[in-house]
Design a protein around this motif. Structure first.
Motif, PDB file in Angstrom:
ATOM      1  N   ALA A  82      -2.481  -8.745  -0.397  1.00 16.39           N
ATOM      2  CA  ALA A  82      -2.922  -7.822  -1.459  1.00 16.39           C
ATOM      3  C   ALA A  82      -3.967  -8.325  -2.562  1.00 16.39           C
ATOM      4  O   ALA A  82      -4.478  -7.807  -2.930  1.00 16.39           O
ATOM      5  N   ILE A 110     -13.543   2.866  -2.838  1.00 20.42           N
ATOM      6  CA  ILE A 110     -12.448   2.362  -3.320  1.00 20.42           C
ATOM      7  C   ILE A 110     -11.076   3.086  -2.548  1.00 20.42           C
ATOM      8  O   ILE A 110     -10.302   2.624  -2.036  1.00 20.42           O
ATOM      9  N   SER A 123     -16.018  -3.124  -7.451  1.00 22.33           N
ATOM     10  CA  SER A 123     -16.143  -1.855  -8.350  1.00 22.33           C
ATOM     11  C   SER A 123     -16.601  -2.042  -9.623  1.00 22.33           C
ATOM     12  O   SER A 123     -17.201  -1.395 -10.209  1.00 22.33           O
ATOM     13  N   GLN A 171      -8.826   1.364   1.025  1.00 20.60           N
ATOM     14  CA  GLN A 171      -7.368   1.138   1.059  1.00 20.60           C
ATOM     15  C   GLN A 171      -6.831   2.264   2.136  1.00 20.60           C
ATOM     16  O   GLN A 171      -5.695   2.757   1.972  1.00 20.60           O
ATOM     17  N   PHE A 216      -4.929   4.164   5.014  1.00 19.53           N
ATOM     18  CA  PHE A 216      -3.667   3.600   5.580  1.00 19.53           C
ATOM     19  C   PHE A 216      -3.030   4.566   6.656  1.00 19.53           C
ATOM     20  O   PHE A 216      -3.098   4.387   7.736  1.00 19.53           O
ATOM     21  N   LEU A 254       2.590   6.765   1.949  1.00 19.04           N
ATOM     22  CA  LEU A 254       2.707   5.374   2.223  1.00 19.04           C
ATOM     23  C   LEU A 254       3.995   4.893   1.330  1.00 19.04           C
ATOM     24  O   LEU A 254       5.040   4.082   1.853  1.00 19.04           O
ATOM     25  N   LEU A 279       5.925  -3.423  -6.717  1.00 18.06           N
ATOM     26  CA  LEU A 279       6.790  -2.424  -7.232  1.00 18.06           C
ATOM     27  C   LEU A 279       7.899  -2.033  -6.563  1.00 18.06           C
ATOM     28  O   LEU A 279       8.979  -1.920  -7.132  1.00 18.06           O
ATOM     29  N   SER A 324      -8.434   0.242 -13.987  1.00 16.62           N
ATOM     30  CA  SER A 324      -6.991   0.426 -13.291  1.00 16.62           C
ATOM     31  C   SER A 324      -7.433   1.342 -12.302  1.00 16.62           C
ATOM     32  O   SER A 324      -6.802   1.468 -11.277  1.00 16.62           O
ATOM     33  N   LEU A 325      -8.395   2.229 -12.263  1.00 14.18           N
ATOM     34  CA  LEU A 325      -9.057   3.121 -11.473  1.00 14.18           C
ATOM     35  C   LEU A 325      -9.124   2.199 -10.173  1.00 14.18           C
ATOM     36  O   LEU A 325      -9.207   2.508  -8.884  1.00 14.18           O
ATOM     37  N   SER A 326      -9.658   1.060 -10.252  1.00 12.55           N
ATOM     38  CA  SER A 326     -10.066   0.132  -9.132  1.00 12.55           C
ATOM     39  C   SER A 326      -8.935  -0.691  -8.458  1.00 12.55           C
ATOM     40  O   SER A 326      -9.507  -1.574  -7.915  1.00 12.55           O
ATOM     41  N   ILE A 327      -7.863  -0.702  -8.985  1.00 18.58           N
ATOM     42  CA  ILE A 327      -6.766  -1.533  -8.391  1.00 18.58           C
ATOM     43  C   ILE A 327      -6.141  -0.543  -7.274  1.00 18.58           C
ATOM     44  O   ILE A 327      -5.477   0.613  -7.421  1.00 18.58           O
ATOM     45  N   PRO A 328      -6.297  -1.048  -5.986  1.00 12.08           N
ATOM     46  CA  PRO A 328      -5.650  -0.363  -4.733  1.00 12.08           C
ATOM     47  C   PRO A 328      -4.376  -0.472  -4.856  1.00 12.08           C
ATOM     48  O   PRO A 328      -3.566  -1.342  -5.335  1.00 12.08           O
ATOM     49  N   PHE A 329      -3.678   0.716  -4.415  1.00 15.72           N
ATOM     50  CA  PHE A 329      -2.334   1.051  -4.603  1.00 15.72           C
ATOM     51  C   PHE A 329      -1.652   0.015  -3.523  1.00 15.72           C
ATOM     52  O   PHE A 329      -0.500  -0.566  -3.917  1.00 15.72           O
ATOM     53  N   ALA A 330      -2.122  -0.480  -2.605  1.00 15.05           N
ATOM     54  CA  ALA A 330      -1.772  -1.495  -1.547  1.00 15.05           C
ATOM     55  C   ALA A 330      -1.238  -2.718  -2.610  1.00 15.05           C
ATOM     56  O   ALA A 330      -0.541  -3.507  -2.053  1.00 15.05           O
ATOM     57  N   VAL A 331      -2.203  -3.242  -3.547  1.00 13.06           N
ATOM     58  CA  VAL A 331      -1.961  -4.327  -4.313  1.00 13.06           C
ATOM     59  C   VAL A 331      -0.538  -4.142  -4.942  1.00 13.06           C
ATOM     60  O   VAL A 331       0.050  -5.115  -5.133  1.00 13.06           O
ATOM     61  N   ILE A 332      -0.070  -3.108  -5.482  1.00  9.80           N
ATOM     62  CA  ILE A 332       0.935  -3.108  -6.148  1.00  9.80           C
ATOM     63  C   ILE A 332       2.471  -2.569  -5.425  1.00  9.80           C
ATOM     64  O   ILE A 332       3.368  -2.542  -5.853  1.00  9.80           O
ATOM     65  N   LEU A 333       2.141  -2.191  -4.031  1.00 10.59           N
ATOM     66  CA  LEU A 333       3.110  -1.508  -3.049  1.00 10.59           C
ATOM     67  C   LEU A 333       4.476  -2.580  -3.265  1.00 10.59           C
ATOM     68  O   LEU A 333       5.372  -2.316  -3.338  1.00 10.59           O
ATOM     69  N   VAL A 334       4.064  -3.965  -2.469  1.00 12.93           N
ATOM     70  CA  VAL A 334       4.881  -4.779  -2.507  1.00 12.93           C
ATOM     71  C   VAL A 334       5.914  -5.240  -3.789  1.00 12.93           C
ATOM     72  O   VAL A 334       7.003  -4.788  -3.924  1.00 12.93           O
TER      73      VAL A 334
END
Lengths: 293, 313
Positions: free
Chosen positions: B288, B243, B299, B247, B249, A228, A143, A131-141
């Protein structure tokens, strides 16, 4: 890892090589380090100095290092005419709550992974770590959508959410616990009949204090400095966090550079203070995981 | 409680033995309870959003009413969206800067700080680290003023040194990328240095002694001793930088607004713009998902190549 340990100290070679050439090389090294240091600190020093200058002087040419005339007007204007105190309270409260929850969750999970064997451990650890490699932008919308649609979009709750279960923190705790909590102590406590949670609370947590400090600073900074997520989430200006508030000074019609500089200084103070207080733990805590891989 | 650990646990061997025989706890619920809070939060605030993102990406939705199912249409549109291609390309450039400029520079600085007999190593390390403590928005605000075409600090310095100023740092498409790269350099280098320095200090000094005995010079020692010993740290640093940069921004959002002519538009900014400025939630979700596939996939590949992130104990 302290400053005194030099891994390549070999007494014989040190004496053989201390020639004039080595001395001038050393001089060059210090010169480079100082220049780099200036480059790293110049923007901050410039902002600090600018925060005490009248607006017209901030862009004076040539730039003055020391403010002359010296004024506190920017700070006064920021605190009296802008809801700065409100932004500050919002950011700080959110960051403190996020930190307390997160540190506890990470210590628990880090301990679980460090000191137990159980079915599915490899898989669960892998899931956590990835989960370290999940960019925040992916869950932004999503969430945002989830929290708003379920009525949990109140900033007091929603601003805290993204920081409460960081995989990085668990990894850091796990590495530290493996290295510094001896199994013998745990076994002894078990033989004495202590409960598993009792062992965690009374033995493990106190042993973790240095790395908990590091993780706490880290999480605090992550939340306190986040931009963000608050930008997306908070629409009511009375609930702005510091970064959002400062941004309004910058994007307003007349760019209020003077206030921005004062605000930047004030906003950075708690972060720098925390860092200075706990820098040793932080710098060393951060790298424990990485060194071993 | 079990026979294996009944003896006085003292010697290292016995401790190791006790650890290995820990499976007696296999039936225990304890470890699951310890990790449960994380997984509850993980599922609620990570896994569910990722799945929702996947689903949203197959719909058209303005944020109100019911999302309208459109299948893969968003992805087909992305495939021909010039802005998205630019965002991907720009983000690629930022990733390259992070991995091939920031990381090597951090390694060089760490190597310098690791010089034997260096005074006040801690002070250097701390000072270089400070930028990461500063909120990215403050960084962007300060650098916005530094890069100002007319009055900025950078142009003032250039004018004083070379008599030429007025460089349009943020207004020229190529220079704007460079400017953002400079901010990344300023923000990340010291942070990464901390990791490399810790790695360097953990290299067993016997290895250096052996290399010296073999008559290896500086460069040979670096390539045969230092670099291999730094492999885990380097892997960690490269993956983290990748990583992080993927991202990006705040810097483009505040410094350039993604311009000029989308030359600094990042993927995260593209997603933000689609969802929260243009109310194209489904389209944003599709972008996304593409970002997720790229970052997560690459990664995981790096992690596997370098072998990081396995449960140890």
């Amino acid at each position: 890892m302290s400053a005194t340990t030099s891994p390549i100290r070999t007494s014989t070679h040190a004496s053989v090589r201390s020639s004039a050439g080595a001395r001038s090389r050393r001089g060059l090294l210090y010169l480079t380090l100082v220049l780099l240091l200036l480059a790293f600190l110049a923007p901050l020093v410039w902002a600090l100095s600018g925060s005490f200058k009248p607006r017209g002087d901030i862009f004076a040419y040539p730039p003055k290092l020391l403010p002359d005339p010296f004024t506190l007007h920017n700070y006064r204007a920021l605190i009296e005419d802008q809801p700065f105190a409100q932004w500050f309270v919002m950011s700080t409260v959110v960051a403190v709550v996020a930190t307390v929850v997160s540190v506890f969750v990470c210590a628990l999970a880090g301990y679980g992974f460090a000191k137990f064997r159980f079915a599915g451990k490899r898989l669960l650890f892998g899931v956590m770590f990835s989960s370290l490699s999940i960019p925040f932008a992916v869950i932004l919308v999503p969430l945002f959508v989830i929290l708003v649609k379920t009525g949990l979009g109140s900033p007091w709750f929603a601003l805290i959410v993204p920081w409460v279960a960081p995989a990085f923190g668990i990894f850091m705790m796990q590495q530290y616990i493996v290295q510094s909590v001896p199994d013998s102590v745990l076994e002894a406590a078990r033989i004495d009949g202590a409960s598993e949670f009792g062992i965690f609370r009374r033995i493990v947590l106190p042993l973790l204090r240095p790395s908990l400090g590091a993780l706490a600073v880290w999480t605090f900074l992550q939340s306190y400095n986040s931009f963000l997520w608050p930008l997306v989430l908070v629409s009511d200006s009375s609930q702005y966090t510091l970064p959002l508030g400062l941004q309004t000074l910058f994007v307003s019609e007349q760019r209020q550079y003077d206030l921005v500089m004062a605000g930047a200084v004030l906003a950075v103070l708690p972060a720098v203070a925390l860092f200075v207080l706990l820098r040793k733990q932080l710098l060393e805590g951060l790298s424990t995981g990485a060194v071993k891989g | 409680m079990t026979t294996a650990i009944a003896g006085p646990a003292g010697s290292t061997r016995e401790r190791a033995h006790a650890n290995r025989t820990a499976p007696r706890l296999k039936q225990s619920r304890a470890p699951y309870l310890f990790i449960a809070p994380f997984y509850v939060l993980y599922v609620l605030f990570m896994l569910v959003p990722v799945l929702v993102s996947l689903w949203l990406s197959l719909t058209e939705w303005v944020g109100l009413g019911t999302p309208h199912w459109v299948g893969l249409r968003n992805y087909r549109l992305l495939a021909t969206d010039v802005s998205f291609h630019r965002a991907l390309g720009n983000t690629g450039v930022f990733v390259m800067i992070a991995v091939f400029v920031v990381v090597p520079l951090a390694l060089l600085i760490a190597q310098a700080l690791n010089t034997r007999g260096l005074r006040v190593r801690d002070l250097w390390r701390t000072a270089y680290f400070v930028p990461i403590v500063v909120s990215p928005i403050i960084v962007a605000l300060i650098f916005g003023l530094i890069f100002d075409r007319q009055f900025g600090l950078l142009n003032s310095v250039l004018r004083a040194l070379f008599g030429t100023g007025g460089v349009d740092w943020l207004g020229d498409p190529d220079l704007a990328k460079v400017s953002i790269g400079l901010v990344m350099l300023w923000r990340w280098t010291g942070y990464l240095t901390v990791f490399f320095l810790a790695g360097l200090q953990a290299v067993p000094k016997e290895l250096y002694e052996a290399a010296a005995l073999d008559g290896a010079g500086r460069i040979r020692t670096f390539t045969t001793v230092t670099l291999p010993a730094l492999k885990p740290v380097t892997a960690f640093v490269v993956v983290t930088s990748f990583i992080g940069a993927a991202q990006i921004f705040e810097e483009p959002y505040l410094l350039t607004g993604g311009g000029p002519a989308e030359s600094t538009l990042s993927v995260t900014m593209f997603i933000y713009r689609a969802a929260f400025q243009r109310q194209q939630f489904g389209y944003a979700a599709a972008a996304a998902v593409v970002l997720f596939v790229l970052v997560f996939g690459l990664s995981q590949l790096f992690n596997r190549l370098f072998g990081i992130g396995r449960a140890t104990s």
